[in-house]
Design a protein around this motif. Structure first.
Motif: not given
Length: 166
Positions: A106-113
């Motif tokens: 979930d953090l990966f998605a926040l990192c990107r977006t």
């Protein structure tokens, strides 16, 4: 299902309760934070929020839907030039269910977006097999660098973040 939430002022009591309840469990795999951490927590929480407001860190808590209890902390620290360092800890009672792995994804998605990050670094104490396993499961690779965490041997990791899935 627990929800990953960005750290807020009202999380302070639940974060402190999480840290106190899991202190002995965490000390078995990472250096203990020391008594001052717990007695001086309110200003510490305010300092974290100030760092977050400045954009140098992004702090998150994994919150149980039913109770509002903090089950974990997932932090992106030292944000600079599209990178940050990931640090995390999960409550003993929440282990073994894939929650840490899911929260890191979930953090990966926040990192990107949201945060515009393209790579993450992480470090784990050599004796912290659970965190090293989560890092490997989520695509982190060992860097081979010598890492020392509070005087203990550790392992360095890196994870390049691809573009957001279409």
């Amino acid at each position: 299902m627990p929800e990953l939430q960005r750290l807020r002022p009202d999380h302070a009591p639940a974060v402190l309760a999480f840290e106190k309840a899991n202190r002995a469990y965490f000390a078995a795999s990472v250096p203990d934070r020391g008594d001052a951490y717990f007695t001086d927590y309110p200003p510490r929480h305010e300092a974290l929020l100030a760092e977050q407001a400045a954009g140098t860190c992004h702090f998150h808590v994994l919150v149980a839907e039913e109770t509002g209890e903090v089950l974990g902390r997932f932090n992106l620290m030292d944000v600079s030039a599209g990178t940050a360092e990931l640090g995390f800890r999960l409550a003993e009672k929440a282990t073994g269910r894939g929650l840490a792995t899911t929260a890191v994804h979930d953090l990966f998605a926040l990192c990107r977006t949201t945060y515009g990050l393209t790579a993450l670094r992480a470090r784990a104490a050599a004796r912290n097999t659970a965190s090293r396993a989560v890092l490997r499961r989520t695509g982190f690779v060992e860097t081979g660098e010598a890492v020392v965490l509070s005087g203990e041997a550790g392992v360095g990791f890196v994870r390049v973040l691809g573009a957001a899935p279409m």
